[in-house]
Design an enzyme around this catalytic site. Sequence first.
Site, PDB file in Angstrom:
ATOM      1  N   HIS A 133     -45.581 -48.133 -55.534  1.00  0.00           N
ATOM      2  CA  HIS A 133     -43.407 -47.321 -55.398  1.00  0.00           C
ATOM      3  C   HIS A 133     -43.093 -48.779 -55.190  1.00  0.00           C
ATOM      4  O   HIS A 133     -41.454 -48.635 -55.397  1.00  0.00           O
ATOM      5  CB  HIS A 133     -43.323 -46.181 -55.160  1.00  0.00           C
ATOM      6  CG  HIS A 133     -43.409 -46.042 -53.603  1.00  0.00           C
ATOM      7  ND1 HIS A 133     -44.450 -45.472 -53.636  1.00  0.00           N
ATOM      8  CD2 HIS A 133     -43.103 -46.062 -53.375  1.00  0.00           C
ATOM      9  CE1 HIS A 133     -44.179 -44.487 -52.787  1.00  0.00           C
ATOM     10  NE2 HIS A 133     -43.127 -44.899 -51.496  1.00  0.00           N
ATOM     11  N   ASP A 163     -50.837 -44.615 -56.451  1.00  0.00           N
ATOM     12  CA  ASP A 163     -49.764 -45.367 -55.804  1.00  0.00           C
ATOM     13  C   ASP A 163     -50.580 -46.578 -55.054  1.00  0.00           C
ATOM     14  O   ASP A 163     -49.877 -46.216 -53.604  1.00  0.00           O
ATOM     15  CB  ASP A 163     -49.164 -44.217 -55.085  1.00  0.00           C
ATOM     16  CG  ASP A 163     -47.769 -44.925 -55.173  1.00  0.00           C
ATOM     17  OD1 ASP A 163     -47.468 -45.365 -55.572  1.00  0.00           O
ATOM     18  OD2 ASP A 163     -47.496 -43.788 -54.379  1.00  0.00           O
ATOM     19  N   SER A 237     -43.392 -46.651 -46.453  1.00  0.00           N
ATOM     20  CA  SER A 237     -44.249 -46.590 -47.236  1.00  0.00           C
ATOM     21  C   SER A 237     -45.070 -47.428 -47.771  1.00  0.00           C
ATOM     22  O   SER A 237     -44.431 -49.001 -47.403  1.00  0.00           O
ATOM     23  CB  SER A 237     -43.409 -46.422 -48.709  1.00  0.00           C
ATOM     24  OG  SER A 237     -43.182 -45.366 -48.781  1.00  0.00           O
TER      25      SER A 237
END
Length: 501
Positions: A133, A163, A237
């Site tokens: 993402h 992911d 992230s």
Amino acid sequence: MTAKSLASHASVAALAIAAALAVPLVAQEAAGPDAEAVATSDQPLTPDEPALIPDEGRPLTFADLAEQVSPAVVNITTSTVVAGNAGPEGVVPEGSPFQDFFNDLEDGTPRRSSALGSGFVISDDGYIVTNNHVIAGADEIEIEFYSGERLPAEVVGTDPEADIALLKVEGTGHPFVEFGDPNGEGARVGDWVMAMGNPLGQGFSVSAGIISARNRALAGTYDDFIQTDAAINRGNSGGPLFNMNGEVIGVNTAILSPSGGSIGIGFAQSADVVRGVVAQLKEFGETRRGWLGVSIQDVTPDLAEGIAGLEAPEGALVTNVPEGPAADAGVEAGDVILAFNGEPVPDTRELVRMVGGAPVGEVVTLDLLRDGERVSLDVTLGRREEAEAVRPASAEGPAEPETQQVLGLTLAAPTPELLGQFDLPEDSAGLVVTAVDVESDAALKGLAAGDLITEAGQRPVATVADFTTAIEEARAAGRKSLLLLIRRGGDPRFVALSLEE
């Protein structure tokens, strides 16, 4: 008041003052003049020994570890061209002196948008791991190293299921880190961990904490998350979660937060999952997961009581066997899969991970319970991605999206039109929020049109009926709120919505 009474009150007052100041009154009285001499000394009050004596597994400082691994941690900046908005309808009142200003800003002209994330180098020739993402939809990706060097990166491959994305920069001799064992020594609940990344665009940053829990599942089929209280925020992230040996045991992916900031509940995808995905992306540029070809459900205690020969609620109950590898091998609906290649199957989630991690084309052995008897069958695994690609489309053409208003949300199953309207990925799964009641708890918690709900009550949702079932189950269990997993701009987060009227 008598002198005795005054003395008594004075004594009580002195004790109260001493307690408030955390000063032991008896020690003051016994210290005499020496106490004043110590208090007025020009020498600093320092302990004879450090307050914390380091031993194995309990560092006095994280500085050495941070210095060791920092050169392999990178900041990632992505850039993409997005269409201009149609205008902030309803935000600026008609006739306002600011109306022309906002109209100029929102004239529909395409513009370039940037986003930030983190990653880490896993080889000296420049392979970099991050979250999918972080780079999804980007047409330019720039890597900033700890040294300040900046290099463009190319996407080697991505895996939206876990992911994870694998990137590559040119050159050799890059500092790198290695994956560790996320299930071994130093990776137990309560062990120290250190997270690194680029939180909120502030640049290289270190946070530390412990492993709070293991084997957490969010919304992905192959999830195996490590929960930690090390601070993780937006921008972290894709960054690494280190054990005390400087090995990566997880990739920081999501947080649980009602406000969007860290409250000490973060999730890192386990290195066990990431290592396998990265190996496939590096070799093939895509994932190639094993496929069994069965529909399954967990064996609950109630179900276990009704299955002959099953002593405990374990295994995966086969509910349907469409055309595929399992059907070819003779698996039947009603079978309970108890072991996969000799490994016990505790539940459906673990079976899915076992099958997905097995090589395509491998012959595996299933131990089944059928009519109270043990049966062993050999199955040649297919490839999941190919099986999903050939699912038959409806012969009746696209149907109108199913919508319903519930808990202040207007929900619809994803359609190409909705995905395009809200600029969501084509492979989005879950429910699309098309509108939010401004007076609802959902609006108060920050939900908005275009959000994607992938999980309700810690179960995936694909239809509005799934969502309402989750509400009913939560209320039946006496819960006052429903936990939702929301994705906005690709970033996952949990939101708890009130179930009270």
